[in-house]
Design an enzyme around this catalytic site. Structure first.
Site, PDB file in Angstrom:
ATOM      1  N   HIS A  83      38.815  42.988  47.295  1.00 39.56           N
ATOM      2  CA  HIS A  83      38.409  44.295  47.793  1.00 39.56           C
ATOM      3  C   HIS A  83      37.104  44.762  47.154  1.00 39.56           C
ATOM      4  CE1 HIS A  83      40.159  46.792  44.423  1.00 39.56           C
ATOM      5  NE2 HIS A  83      41.128  45.909  44.440  1.00 39.56           N
ATOM      6  N   ASP A  85      35.971  47.891  46.838  1.00 40.91           N
ATOM      7  CA  ASP A  85      35.940  49.194  46.162  1.00 40.91           C
ATOM      8  C   ASP A  85      36.469  49.118  44.746  1.00 40.91           C
ATOM      9  OD1 ASP A  85      38.493  48.655  47.333  1.00 40.91           O
ATOM     10  OD2 ASP A  85      39.046  50.773  47.166  1.00 40.91           O
ATOM     11  N   ASP A 146      38.848  45.337  38.556  1.00 44.14           N
ATOM     12  CA  ASP A 146      39.634  45.592  39.750  1.00 44.14           C
ATOM     13  C   ASP A 146      38.694  46.176  40.807  1.00 44.14           C
ATOM     14  OD1 ASP A 146      41.532  46.353  41.615  1.00 44.14           O
ATOM     15  OD2 ASP A 146      42.406  47.937  40.377  1.00 44.14           O
ATOM     16  N   GLU A 180      40.753  49.296  49.395  1.00 47.17           N
ATOM     17  CA  GLU A 180      42.090  48.883  48.963  1.00 47.17           C
ATOM     18  C   GLU A 180      42.733  49.957  48.104  1.00 47.17           C
ATOM     19  OE1 GLU A 180      44.939  46.875  46.044  1.00 47.17           O
ATOM     20  OE2 GLU A 180      43.142  48.071  45.694  1.00 47.17           O
ATOM     21  N   GLU A 181      41.917  50.620  47.288  1.00 43.95           N
ATOM     22  CA  GLU A 181      42.455  51.571  46.316  1.00 43.95           C
ATOM     23  C   GLU A 181      43.008  52.840  46.961  1.00 43.95           C
ATOM     24  OE1 GLU A 181      42.948  50.890  43.338  1.00 43.95           O
ATOM     25  OE2 GLU A 181      41.511  49.399  42.631  1.00 43.95           O
ATOM     26  N   ASP A 204      44.004  40.066  41.653  1.00 41.78           N
ATOM     27  CA  ASP A 204      43.985  41.513  41.463  1.00 41.78           C
ATOM     28  C   ASP A 204      44.978  41.887  40.375  1.00 41.78           C
ATOM     29  OD1 ASP A 204      43.540  44.201  41.793  1.00 41.78           O
ATOM     30  OD2 ASP A 204      44.012  44.249  43.910  1.00 41.78           O
ATOM     31  N   HIS A 387      42.001  50.956  35.754  1.00 44.67           N
ATOM     32  CA  HIS A 387      41.870  52.368  36.118  1.00 44.67           C
ATOM     33  C   HIS A 387      41.670  53.260  34.893  1.00 44.67           C
ATOM     34  CE1 HIS A 387      44.048  51.810  40.281  1.00 44.67           C
ATOM     35  NE2 HIS A 387      43.190  50.843  40.006  1.00 44.67           N
TER      36      HIS A 387
END
Length: 412
Positions: A83, A85, A146, A180-181, A204, A387
């Site tokens: 992904h 993003d 990520d 994706e997030e 991921d 995150h």
């Protein structure tokens, strides 16, 4: 290309992709939700063209797809989905990574001016990487492993095979997807007619050795409560306060089945936000469970709860909408496709990597692809503290993830 050169290429690619801010924006209804994701897709398309891939295309939703044609009689066609993003958690969109060379223990200063430190007291797992080079941020953003570690991984693997044309491989299909997030929005926009794979992989999440083929079933729910307004001086038996009904609804929930009270395979219902005025209240929920049966039970419970509240408050208008987002990968595994998981175990064994099998408390793009009949397990990037502004990535772990990718690509 020797080990040191391959590592350098991998890290250089990672830093180059990190330089393009690409946070997804949940408030946007557009796909992709941010311009940076489109910019990154265009850069990757240019890189893929130089590497000799075919069928390179970016669709109207910012999904980049391409094919690396086989050079052998290999029968399996494999796919990788990454992904574009990075997550928006209220930190800076600008990522400024740097490498801590030969970490020898103790605190790592991320930002001296703001006294932001990565410490073994808070993150004891960092002590496993003494002697390793570790990539960190300046403490003002997530690192973005990520999922840009995955993008760098796959692009470096393709570059390696392009340079070593004597190494046999089958057809390899790539899909780089946005958003994706914020609910796996981009993976739904893949052109599956041009993604002709037997199975696929995502890269991921998480530390060296993690292997995931079990994820949550996931849904979002929105409850709308429409009350009746009246002036307080004459409100008796007329006013219907939607906020009070929302309070009654929340009190119906099992307080032990919330994210802060669950772990492992335990599911939950999470009240994520509430918007209200005197007339209308909106409640947004996340529903999660590894067990399909318990997941369905949670949805039925919510519907019955709304029926109960409607009966108790006949003057109000109460409705609920539930939308499935993704499913448990494990429910898509069968005798025919489990070879995708078997290949991962074989690669780990060959490379001396101890598998750490986890039921992911979340999902990947593979959670959606698996529902489309494309089993898509997940393996590690090597990073920790996703995150978070204290996210860190040991380079040796990132490199071992790359070796897994190359091995999967080159063994039928």
């Amino acid at each position: 290309m020797n080990e040191e050169a391959l590592k350098n290429t991998l890290v250089d690619n990672f830093f180059r992709y990190l330089a393009i801010p690409s946070q997804s924006k949940e408030e946007s209804t557009k796909i992709p939700s941010s311009e940076g994701q489109e910019k990154l897709a265009r850069l990757l398309a240019e890189d893929l063209q130089k590497l000799g891939l075919v069928d390179i295309a970016i669709n109207d939703y910012g999904v980049l797809q391409a094919k690396f044609p086989k050079n052998s009689d290999y029968t399996q066609a494999l796919g990788w989905v990454c992904h574009l993003d990075t997550v928006d958690v209220g930190l800076s969109d600008e990522i400024h990574p740097h490498v801590i060379k030969n970490y020898q223990g103790g605190n790592i200063t991320l930002n001296r001016e703001e006294n932001i430190n990565l410490t073994p007291d808070e993150n004891p797992e960092i002590l496993k990487y003494i002697g390793d080079d570790i990539i960190v941020t300046d403490g003002k953003s997530v690192l973005g492993a990520d999922n840009k570690a995955a993008i760098a991984n796959v692009m470096t693997a393709i570059s390696y095979l392009n340079e070593n044309k004597n190494i046999d491989h089958g057809d390899i299909y790539l899909a780089f997807v946005p958003d994706e997030e914020i609910g796996l929005r981009g993976s739904r926009k893949i052109n599956f007619d041009d993604f002709n794979v037997d199975f696929a992989y995502t890269i991921d999440c998480c530390e060296l050795g993690e292997l995931v083929y079990e994820t949550f079933n996931a849904a979002s729910a929105s409850i709308i409560i429409e009350g009746v307004s009246a002036h307080p001086m004459s409100a008796k038996n007329i006013l219907v306060n939607p906020i009070m009904i929302a309070n009654d609804f929340i009190n119906l929930l099992n307080k032990s089945e919330t994210p802060e009270h669950t772990e492992g395979k335990e599911g939950y219902i999470w009240v994520t936000d509430i918007e209200s005025d005197v007339l209308t209240c909106k409640i947004h929920l996340n529903i999660r469970d590894h067990s399909r049966e318990k997941y369905d039970q949670k949805k039925v419970f919510l519907i019955h709860a709304i029926d109960l509240l409607q009966n108790q408050n006949p003057k109000a208008k109460i409705s609920i909408e539930i939308e499935d987002i993704y499913s448990n990968i494990l429910d898509s595994v069968n005798d025919a496709n489990k070879v995708a998981i078997d290949k991962l175990f074989k690669s780990f064994t060959k490379l001396g990597i101890k598998p750490k099998i986890i039921p992911m408390r979340g999902g990947t793009d593979g959670s959606y692809l698996s529902t489309r009949g494309i089993l898509t397990p997940n393996y590690f990037t090597g990073a920790h503290n996703f995150h978070s502004n204290k996210e860190f990535l040991p380079i040796n772990s990132l490199y071992k993830s790359l070796l897994v990718t190359i091995d999967l690509m080159t063994n039928d």
